[in-house]
Scaffold this active site. Structure first.
Site, PDB file in Angstrom:
ATOM      1  N   GLU A 295      43.220 -25.008 109.934  1.00  0.00           N
ATOM      2  CA  GLU A 295      42.883 -24.878 111.140  1.00  0.00           C
ATOM      3  C   GLU A 295      44.089 -24.960 112.008  1.00  0.00           C
ATOM      4  O   GLU A 295      44.653 -26.040 112.397  1.00  0.00           O
ATOM      5  CB  GLU A 295      41.942 -25.854 111.662  1.00  0.00           C
ATOM      6  CG  GLU A 295      40.342 -25.769 111.331  1.00  0.00           C
ATOM      7  CD  GLU A 295      39.698 -26.619 111.878  1.00  0.00           C
ATOM      8  OE1 GLU A 295      39.852 -27.554 112.833  1.00  0.00           O
ATOM      9  OE2 GLU A 295      38.200 -26.675 111.355  1.00  0.00           O
TER      10      GLU A 295
ATOM     11  N   GLU B  89      36.330 -32.196 107.593  1.00  0.00           N
ATOM     12  CA  GLU B  89      37.169 -33.213 108.030  1.00  0.00           C
ATOM     13  C   GLU B  89      36.347 -34.502 107.631  1.00  0.00           C
ATOM     14  O   GLU B  89      36.056 -35.135 108.858  1.00  0.00           O
ATOM     15  CB  GLU B  89      37.342 -32.875 109.566  1.00  0.00           C
ATOM     16  CG  GLU B  89      38.258 -31.859 109.829  1.00  0.00           C
ATOM     17  CD  GLU B  89      38.184 -31.343 111.384  1.00  0.00           C
ATOM     18  OE1 GLU B  89      37.392 -31.482 112.091  1.00  0.00           O
ATOM     19  OE2 GLU B  89      39.408 -30.851 111.791  1.00  0.00           O
TER      20      GLU B  89
ATOM     21  N   GLU C 113      32.439 -27.649 117.333  1.00  0.00           N
ATOM     22  CA  GLU C 113      31.741 -27.670 118.681  1.00  0.00           C
ATOM     23  C   GLU C 113      30.424 -27.023 118.814  1.00  0.00           C
ATOM     24  O   GLU C 113      30.084 -26.570 119.986  1.00  0.00           O
ATOM     25  CB  GLU C 113      32.718 -27.153 119.721  1.00  0.00           C
ATOM     26  CG  GLU C 113      34.071 -27.908 119.984  1.00  0.00           C
ATOM     27  CD  GLU C 113      35.216 -27.811 118.579  1.00  0.00           C
ATOM     28  OE1 GLU C 113      35.446 -28.803 118.198  1.00  0.00           O
ATOM     29  OE2 GLU C 113      35.743 -26.545 118.657  1.00  0.00           O
TER      30      GLU C 113
END
Length: 652
Positions: A261, A181, A122
């Site tokens: 995570e 990811e 983010e």
């Protein structure tokens, strides 16, 4: 810096000379576990981003994490944080990653380093520097030659700094993540991953455990996993733990189970409700993970703050607020929460908790109201904010073309005809990235906003200055749209006519604030009482005096904006971030005590972009001792819970 590195290198040499067994960390595929110094090892870790926590508070947060029973911390390295300008590297002050690693080592925490080059988090552009986009056709996170050259150059700076801090060299780093990811990205370029594997091995050696993280599904692992990189997964609380780890087993039939995570909360967006995940839900799933003997990293353990312009955004375009509280066990300000103690209790069921006192929640102080004075508009001080003058072009240029990577650019042209009747100014290709504050000869006209407001009506005479102050609200951090160009990225039209003849002013507002914004205005009092100046981007200043005679001041505080709309605030030149109470959910901004001083008044500068309260009510902000990041405002119609579900499914 050499002085700081010598102790670790010297210690490793002494241990070898004394024939003391070498420190080691690796994977034992026979016992399906990690092995540390020859013994089976399972870690319980928590995420902290040094870039989101003031250096002043690094030790406090790390100690609280240690006292929760964590063995390790996990942290990202944001490339763009350290190389904002191409070839200029910054590892000083709050960017001193090596000092952060030393603190973790001293406290007794191992480190799982997520080195990038892409991190998501983010964070603006997922940690990739915006200057990569100077080659407009670049394919990020792929074997694109220009991208690989930039990655190789960056990693040749970062990774040699990290090598002395590897566990086998006497440091705390037990594992290093390569990319992040990648299975969620469209490129699926195995040659890119092979390039990274070779590059990391070149700089870090063959002993360190290199790993990947992907959503817990064979679909994501298909493009995210690579032989030679240990594949781990991430998943949320409340799901099927067995099924998630079975997905990891599809890539790693043997070896330790790892959730890299495990989400303790979730991210926020402006205009949507603050995400909250119950402590009981997380505690229950954490217990299931630990009962299986799996390794886990709690993301986030402390979220922190997106100071200045560092927040990211998601698609459809939604930018994230200044707070990255994340509903984590430690709050944005490092406060101990119910969730902290609930998770500590679960951890205590599986390992011995450290003895000693948990560092307390830091005190907060309500300094009260501070009156601000209007000093003038952005247009009135344009030459001071853009000392090199405008860049001229027939058609508008993007931020990257102007080498203005963050903040604001003022785009100016003249009206080609009389608009005595309201005339449509539009961005037919959705080319305003991300918000434009429009005025004609200083008269406010409205706001154009990406995906939301693509046209407004304006009035003015032929030859009048048409000004658009364009704000970069944060680059997309996840998915295929990382190449997020800012500014006017396509032409604007007035009625049916394409506007041409642009002057573009890159604004160094942070520099001007540090120089003293008031000094740029000749006679600031001449603006007082003009209501139009309350509706165009305008600077306000004030000062906060910390009371004397009270022990332990300054203390942390929060600043609120009653009656204000949207803007940016600086205290003593430090850019606290964006405020947007008109949209929410965040109404207060966190002010750490290290930003404040008690010896002299604290200088406050506010850039209000839309409408201040100064013509109709008190022209003031207020420092309070309680945060409000969960306000019930007029939320947009987008279903927040649906978004959270979709994002989690993307990761699963």
């Amino acid at each position: 810096m050499l002085r700081l590195l010598l102790p670790l290198a010297a210690l490793a040499a002494l241990l070898r000379a004394a024939n003391v067994p070498q420190r080691s960390f690796g994977i034992d595929y026979d016992c399906n576990c990690f092995v540390k110094d020859g013994e089976p090892f399972r870690y319980i870790s928590g995420s902290i981003h040094y870039s989101r926590v003031p250096r002043y508070y690094w030790k406090d947060r790390l100690l609280k994490m240690k006292m929760a029973g964590l063995d390790a911390i996990q942290t990202y390295v944001p490339w763009n944080y350290h190389e904002t300008q191409m070839g200029v590297y910054d590892f000083f002050g709050g960017k001193d990653l090596e000092y952060f690693l030393q603190l973790a080592n001293e406290i007794g925490l191992l480190v799982i380093l997520r080195a990038g080059p892409y991190i998501c988090a983010e964070w603006d552009m997922g940690g990739l520097p915006a200057w990569l986009l100077e080659k407009k056709s670049i394919v990020l996170r792929s074997s694109d030659a220009d991208y690989l050259a930039a990655v190789e150059k960056w990693m040749s700076v970062l990774l040699p700094k990290m090598r002395p801090y590897l566990y086998q060299n006497g440091g705390p780093i037990i594992m290093v993540q390569v990319e992040n990811e990648y299975g969620s990205y469209f490129a699926c370029d195995y040659n890119y991953l092979r390039f990274l594997l070779k590059l990391f091995r070149l700089h870090l050696g063959d002993e360190v455990v290199l790993f990947t993280t992907d959503g817990a599904s064979q679909f994501h692992l298909k493009c995210g996993a690579l032989q030679g990189l240990y594949a781990t997964v991430d998943f949320a609380p409340g799901g099927n733990v067995t099924a998630a780890f079975l997905a990891q087993r599809s890539s790693e039939p043997k070896g330790p189970l790892v959730n890299s995570e495990f989400y303790t909360g979730w991210l926020d967006h402006w205009g949507h409700r603050h995400s909250v995940v119950p402590a009981q839900t997380i505690a229950k799933t954490l217990n299931e993970i630990l009962a299986r003997g799996a390794n886990v990293n709690l993301y986030m353990f402390i979220g922190g703050t997106n100071f200045a312009y560092w927040n990211g955004a998601n698609m459809p375009y939604m930018s994230q607020p200044t707070s990255y509280d994340y509903d984590a066990p430690l709050s944005e300000a490092g406060d101990l929460t119910e969730k902290y103690f609930a998770l500590r209790e679960v951890i205590g069921m599986y390992k011995q908790l450290p003895e000693g006192l948990i560092p307390p929640t830091t005190p907060k102080f309500a300094y009260g109201k501070v009156r601000l004075q209007k000093v003038g508009t952005v247009v009135e001080v344009l030459d001071g904010l853009s000392p090199s003058g405008p860049v001229k072009s027939t058609y508008p240029l993007t931020f990257v073309q102007l080498k203005q990577y963050f903040g604001f650019v003022l785009y100016r042209t003249t009206l080609p005809k009389n608009c005595t009747e309201p005339t449509e100014l539009s961005s037919p290709l959705n080319g305003v990235h991300d918000r434009a504050y429009v005025s004609v000869d200083g008269v406010p006209q409205g706001v154009l906003e990406r995906d939301k407001s693509l046209a407004i009506n304006i009035t003015g005479r032929a030859g009048a200055n048409l000004d658009l102050l364009v704000e970069n609200m944060g680059r997309v951090n996840f998915g295929r749209y990382n190449n997020d160009f800012k500014g006017l990225v396509s032409n604007l039209t007035l009625a049916q006519d394409i506007l041409v003849g642009w002057e573009m002013y890159p604004l160094d507002i942070d520099g001007a604030v540090n120089y003293g914004i008031v000094s740029l205005f000749d006679q600031p009092e001449r603006f007082v009482g003009n209501p139009l100046n309350d509706e165009v981007p305008t600077f306000y200043t004030g000062s906060l005096s910390i009371p004397g005679g009270i022990p332990d001041l300054p203390q942390d505080t929060y600043v609120s904006f009653p009656g204000w709309t949207k803007g940016q605030i600086w205290i003593n030149g430090f850019n606290l971030g964006r405020y947007w109470p008109a949209r929410g959910p965040q109404l207060t901004l966190y002010v750490p005590r290290n930003v404040l001083v008690s010896s002299v008044p604290n200088n406050i500068t506010v850039l209000e972009l839309e409408r201040s309260p100064c013509s109709t009510q008190a022209c003031e902000i207020e420092f309070v001792d309680e945060p409000n990041i969960n306000a019930t405002t007029q939320y947009e119609s987008y279903d927040h819970q649906l978004f959270v579900r979709d994002m989690w499914l993307t990761h699963l």
